[in-house]
Design a protein around this motif. Structure first.
Motif, PDB file in Angstrom:
ATOM      1  N   ARG A 293      -2.577  -8.098  -9.026  1.00  0.00           N
ATOM      2  CA  ARG A 293      -3.029  -6.759  -9.426  1.00  0.00           C
ATOM      3  C   ARG A 293      -4.543  -6.714  -9.597  1.00  0.00           C
ATOM      4  N   GLN A 294      -5.135  -7.850  -9.849  1.00  0.00           N
ATOM      5  CA  GLN A 294      -6.589  -7.897  -9.998  1.00  0.00           C
ATOM      6  C   GLN A 294      -7.309  -7.790  -8.655  1.00  0.00           C
TER       7      GLN A 294
ATOM      8  N   ASP B 227       4.949   1.354 -12.993  1.00  0.00           N
ATOM      9  CA  ASP B 227       5.769   0.325 -12.359  1.00  0.00           C
ATOM     10  C   ASP B 227       5.332  -1.048 -12.857  1.00  0.00           C
ATOM     11  N   ASP B 228       5.953  -1.486 -13.936  1.00  0.00           N
ATOM     12  CA  ASP B 228       5.618  -2.776 -14.528  1.00  0.00           C
ATOM     13  C   ASP B 228       5.837  -3.887 -13.504  1.00  0.00           C
ATOM     14  N   SER B 229       5.087  -4.942 -13.629  1.00  0.00           N
ATOM     15  CA  SER B 229       5.197  -6.022 -12.640  1.00  0.00           C
ATOM     16  C   SER B 229       6.396  -6.932 -12.887  1.00  0.00           C
TER      17      SER B 229
ATOM     18  N   THR C 226       1.110  -4.446  -0.532  1.00  0.00           N
ATOM     19  CA  THR C 226       0.557  -3.913  -1.780  1.00  0.00           C
ATOM     20  C   THR C 226       0.628  -4.955  -2.893  1.00  0.00           C
ATOM     21  N   LYS C 227       1.174  -6.117  -2.567  1.00  0.00           N
ATOM     22  CA  LYS C 227       1.330  -7.231  -3.512  1.00  0.00           C
ATOM     23  C   LYS C 227       2.204  -6.826  -4.701  1.00  0.00           C
ATOM     24  N   GLN C 228       3.174  -5.980  -4.425  1.00  0.00           N
ATOM     25  CA  GLN C 228       4.129  -5.571  -5.454  1.00  0.00           C
ATOM     26  C   GLN C 228       5.313  -6.535  -5.529  1.00  0.00           C
ATOM     27  N   HIS C 229       5.520  -7.312  -4.457  1.00  0.00           N
ATOM     28  CA  HIS C 229       6.709  -8.160  -4.378  1.00  0.00           C
ATOM     29  C   HIS C 229       6.422  -9.477  -3.680  1.00  0.00           C
ATOM     30  N   TYR C 230       7.253 -10.442  -4.013  1.00  0.00           N
ATOM     31  CA  TYR C 230       7.306 -11.701  -3.276  1.00  0.00           C
ATOM     32  C   TYR C 230       8.159 -11.484  -2.024  1.00  0.00           C
TER      33      TYR C 230
END
Length: 196
Positions: free
Chosen positions: A107-108, A127-129, A170-174
């Motif tokens: 997220r950074q 949307d919490d990680s 979007t780096k929301q998921h593995y």
């Protein structure tokens, strides 16, 4: 089916989507185990391309709502809604019992300078990680595609594919979250098939 029935189904779908998210947010605040993170060199090599946030959000909901235009009758609508509810409860089980978060440094990567980055930051406020595994976006997209397959044919699977790519970029998921989500979507579709 009459046009007014389709409009009513569409309105109900919107209300259900908003209502369902209350359960989703509940899981973010009520985990029974500590949040885990995965360490994967594959995931670290995937680039952050924030413009995928538009697909992540704006392709998702219209595709779900599209089902209202191919539904044959109110019974089918009810069973479709029920299949999404089954999917929601499967997802909630994982989010509460086995919470998995994306690494904080993902997220950074988001500097918030471009419109897509600002929009993604807005999404991430809600949307919490800690709800990575399995991917709810992919599970819902898979269920939606399977429900629309008879109407749209094999091209419909571009929807879960694009959603899966957007989840990664979007780096929301593995990466592992994606097939796990697809399996849950398939299970929910099997419930639909059984009930219909």
């Amino acid at each position: 089916m009459m046009f007014i029935d389709r409009v009513i189904h569409l309105v109900l779908s919107g209300i259900i989507i908003v209502g369902v998210y209350q359960f989703y947010f509940f899981t973010q605040r009520n985990m029974v185990r500590p949040v885990k993170t995965f360490n994967s060199s594959i995931d670290e090599k995937i680039p952050f391309w924030p413009w995928w946030s538009w697909i992540y959000s704006f392709l998702y909901y219209p595709a779900i709502l599209y089902l209202n235009w191919i539904i044959q009758d109110s019974r089918q609508f009810i069973i479709i809604v029920f299949s999404y509810v089954i999917l929601l409860f499967m997802q909630m089980f994982f989010f509460v019992v086995y919470p998995v978060a994306a690494p904080a440094h993902w997220r950074q990567m988001n500097t918030g300078k471009k419109a897509s980055e600002k929009f993604l930051q807005f999404v991430q406020k809600f949307d919490d990680s800690s709800n990575c595994f399995p991917s709810m976006h992919v599970s819902v997209a898979t269920l939606t595609a399977l429900l629309a397959y008879a109407s749209l044919g094999p091209w419909v699977f571009m929807f879960p594919l694009l959603i899966a790519l957007s989840c990664m970029f979007t780096k929301q998921h593995y990466v592992i979250d994606l097939p796990a989500g697809a399996v849950l979507g398939w299970i929910a579709f099997q419930c639909y098939e059984f009930l219909i």
